[in-house]
Design an enzyme around this catalytic site. Structure first.
Site, PDB file in Angstrom:
ATOM      1  N   SER A   1      33.925  42.417  42.518  1.00  0.00           N
ATOM      2  CA  SER A   1      32.894  42.045  43.485  1.00  0.00           C
ATOM      3  C   SER A   1      33.418  41.821  44.893  1.00  0.00           C
ATOM      4  O   SER A   1      32.726  42.083  45.865  1.00  0.00           O
ATOM      5  CB  SER A   1      32.188  40.772  43.046  1.00  0.00           C
ATOM      6  OG  SER A   1      31.568  40.967  41.822  1.00  0.00           O
ATOM      7  N   SER A   2      34.614  41.296  45.017  1.00  0.00           N
ATOM      8  CA  SER A   2      35.103  40.944  46.350  1.00  0.00           C
ATOM      9  C   SER A   2      36.578  41.280  46.496  1.00  0.00           C
ATOM     10  O   SER A   2      37.308  41.431  45.517  1.00  0.00           O
ATOM     11  CB  SER A   2      34.876  39.454  46.615  1.00  0.00           C
ATOM     12  OG  SER A   2      35.590  38.687  45.682  1.00  0.00           O
TER      13      SER A   2
END
Length: 127
Positions: free
Chosen positions: A73-74
Site C-alpha cells: 500500500s505505501s
C-alpha cells in the site's frame, strides 16, 4: 487507514468433490469412494472433518510466461514487498513454474488504480 499488501500466485489446482471426480472420469461413485478409503485413488484425495471427500486434480501445464505480481500500500512497506517477492518466487519455483518476470507495485488497495496489474492482466502471454 488500513495498510494492506497483495501477492498473487495462481495455481490451477482443481479441487472437487469425490462424486464430481467420479462422474468426470467415468467411475461409479461407490467405486471411487472405496478407492479413497483404501488409499488406491490415482490422484491425491483427502477427507474433511465434516466427512466430505475432496480430490485434488493436478494443475495443467502453464502456457505462456509465469509472472509474479506483488503489491504493497505505501512506500514505507518496501521491506514487506521484498519479502513478498521472495515468497511468491519460491512458491512458484516449488511448483515447478519458472518465473519469467516479477512485477511490483506500490499503490492503495482501496481504489482500482493499479496500472501494472491491469497491464499484466491484459497480457495474453502471461500465465
Amino acid at each position: 487507514m488500513n495498510q494492506s499488501s497483495s501477492a498473487f500466485l495462481i495455481c490451477y489446482l482443481d479441487r472437487v468433490k469425490l462424486s464430481e471426480w467420479a462422474a468426470r472420469n467415468g467411475v461409479h461413485y461407490q467405486t471411487a469412494w472405496a478407492w479413497a478409503k483404501e488409499g488406491r485413488m490415482p490422484v491425491p484425495v483427502r477427507q474433511t472433518p465434516s466427512g466430505t471427500w475432496l480430490v485434488d486434480e493436478p494443475a495443467p501445464e502453464a502456457s505462456g510466461r509465469v509472472v509474479a505480481y506483488c503489491r504493497v500500500s505505501s512506500a514505507d512497506q518496501k521491506p514487506d514487498l521484498d519479502r513478498q517477492v521472495a515468497r511468491v518466487v519460491q512458491g512458484a519455483t516449488g511448483l515447478g513454474l519458472p518465473v519469467a518476470e516479477v512485477v511490483t507495485e506500490v499503490g492503495s488497495g482501496v481504489n482500482g488504480r493499479r496500472c501494472k496489474l491491469h497491464r499484466l492482466l491484459s497480457d495474453p502471454r502471461a500465465a
